[in-house]
Design a protein around this motif. Structure first.
Motif, PDB file in Angstrom:
ATOM      1  N   SER A 101       0.818  -1.215   0.000  1.00 45.25           N
ATOM      2  CA  SER A 101       0.000   0.000   0.000  1.00 45.25           C
ATOM      3  C   SER A 101       0.853   1.267   0.000  1.00 45.25           C
ATOM      4  O   SER A 101       0.425   2.305  -0.508  1.00 45.25           O
ATOM      5  CB  SER A 101      -0.955   0.003   1.194  1.00 45.25           C
ATOM      6  OG  SER A 101      -0.242   0.008   2.409  1.00 45.25           O
ATOM      7  N   CYS A 150      -1.624  -1.405  -5.906  1.00 46.02           N
ATOM      8  CA  CYS A 150      -0.333  -0.717  -5.896  1.00 46.02           C
ATOM      9  C   CYS A 150       0.084  -0.335  -7.318  1.00 46.02           C
ATOM     10  O   CYS A 150       0.222  -1.206  -8.186  1.00 46.02           O
ATOM     11  CB  CYS A 150       0.732  -1.607  -5.263  1.00 46.02           C
ATOM     12  SG  CYS A 150       2.354  -0.838  -5.202  1.00 46.02           S
ATOM     13  N   SER A 243      -3.266   3.529  -0.801  1.00 45.17           N
ATOM     14  CA  SER A 243      -2.328   3.616  -1.923  1.00 45.17           C
ATOM     15  C   SER A 243      -2.420   4.938  -2.667  1.00 45.17           C
ATOM     16  O   SER A 243      -1.710   5.141  -3.647  1.00 45.17           O
ATOM     17  CB  SER A 243      -2.584   2.466  -2.912  1.00 45.17           C
ATOM     18  OG  SER A 243      -2.276   1.223  -2.320  1.00 45.17           O
TER      19      SER A 243
END
Length: 363
Positions: A101, A150, A243
């Motif tokens: 993250s 991500c 993220s």
């Protein structure tokens, strides 16, 4: 300086790994997990000597850490995940979530990729999704969604399908309604991420957060409980927001590949699963000749293709009233609808995808 300030050393990676490794050491069964404790201590010593490098090492899959040290600092997390001992898998899963993250790990993750430890970490996390423990299931879902979300990581091939299959099996096999709803929501969010990127052919895209209420308009009315909906919406939002703002330093450009011309699959088959068989969640390529596409779009197409295949799976004569199979088929159709409802003009007019959708699903 206090212990809390020096735990893990001065690097950004160390500040995330340090507290988690400390929890793993404290919670480990010293005789049974002596190798894990030893690995944690070795990593502590190494992290104390590391600081974020001025220029990122392009060969390293850990931000701020040289390629020669990257595997070493991640090794105890992998060992903890493989232990299947809840007291140390939970801090390892929490650490893995933060690594993804916050964009600490980066690169391409696939069985054949050059950084196999990241593949093994995701694979081990997926295996923990079948433990049947409520807290572990949720932790696994957080890790998997954060990994897909991500922008620094491109999860490909059988690894991407393994992530999808794991979420399917939590949905089908979890004993709690909240976890079932979270698994379904995570799958819908993964579809939005994968196909938004496929539409733009880029990792650096704006992705909307899925609405839990919209997912319940078709089936699973038994999951429609106010507390569960609120908890799952918060769960999804937390992972997605974690993220936000992570810089995409490595995967901003589309990665081009040539499609196979003989129809063979490049993705390897894994083990069969009791609830969702690997035969129905594997790659199959139906490509033209010499067409150039990107890895991002190719993976989107293969996820779509396998959803179509799973939606067409029929019950056996020995078990004609297979409710697990029926729920899996229904979920596949719902996810296909999420994809089509949110797909842009490029994806909706892609010849391979349109033909596959109408021929296999029969709409």
């Amino acid at each position: 300086m206090s212990v809390s300030q020096t735990l893990g050393g001065p690097s950004r990676c160390g500040r995330i790994l340090g507290p988690s490794l400390d929890k793993i050491v404290k919670n480990a069964a010293w005789r049974k997990h002596s190798h894990i404790v030893s690995s944690c201590k070795s990593t502590f010593e190494k992290l104390e000597t590391l600081s974020d490098t001025g220029l990122p090492d392009p060969k390293s899959h850990v931000l701020g850490i040289s390629s020669s040290d990257a595997d070493l600092v991640l090794a105890p997390i992998l060992l903890a995940l493989e232990s299947n001992y809840t007291k140390i898998t939970e801090p390892a899963l929490e650490c893995t979530f933060k690594l993804f993250s916050l964009g600490i790990v980066r690169g391409e993750i696939d069985r054949k990729a050059s950084n196999p430890i990241l593949y093994k970490i995701l694979e081990s996390a997926c295996k923990l999704g079948g433990t049947g423990e409520e807290s572990v299931e949720l932790a696994v879902l957080r890790v998997l969604l954060s990994a897909i979300r991500c922008p620094c990581v491109l999860i490909r091939g059988d690894c991407l399908l393994h992530v999808v299959r794991t979420c399917y099996n939590v949905y089908l096999g979890s004993l709690t309604r909240t976890n079932q709803l979270c698994a379904k929501s995570v799958l819908a969010q993964i579809m939005l991420i994968v196909f938004t990127r496929a539409e733009e052919d880029s990792m650096d895209v704006s992705i909307k957060t899925v609405s839990i209420n919209e997912l319940l308009e078709f089936t699973d009315k038994n999951l429609n409980e106010g507390s569960s909906i609120y908890s799952c919406q918060s769960f999804i939002s937390e992972v997605m927001n974690a993220s936000e703002g992570v810089p995409n330093l490595k995967l901003s450009q589309p990665i081009m590949v040539h499609e196979l011309q003989n129809g063979e699959s490049k993705w390897s088959n894994g083990e069969r699963n009791e609830e969702v068989e690997e035969e129905e969640i594997k790659e199959g390529t139906e490509s033209g000749s010499g067409v150039v596409s990107s890895k991002i779009r190719e993976d989107g197409f293969h996820v779509f293709r396998n959803l179509c295949k799973l939606s067409m799976k029929f019950s056996s004569q020995e078990n004609p009233d297979n409710q697990v199979l029926l729920r899996g088929k229904t979920l596949s159709l719902e996810l296909l609808k999420v994809i089509m409802d949110n797909g842009g003009p490029i994806w909706q007019t892609n010849e391979r995808q349109v033909i596959l959708y109408y021929v296999q699903v029969g709409f």
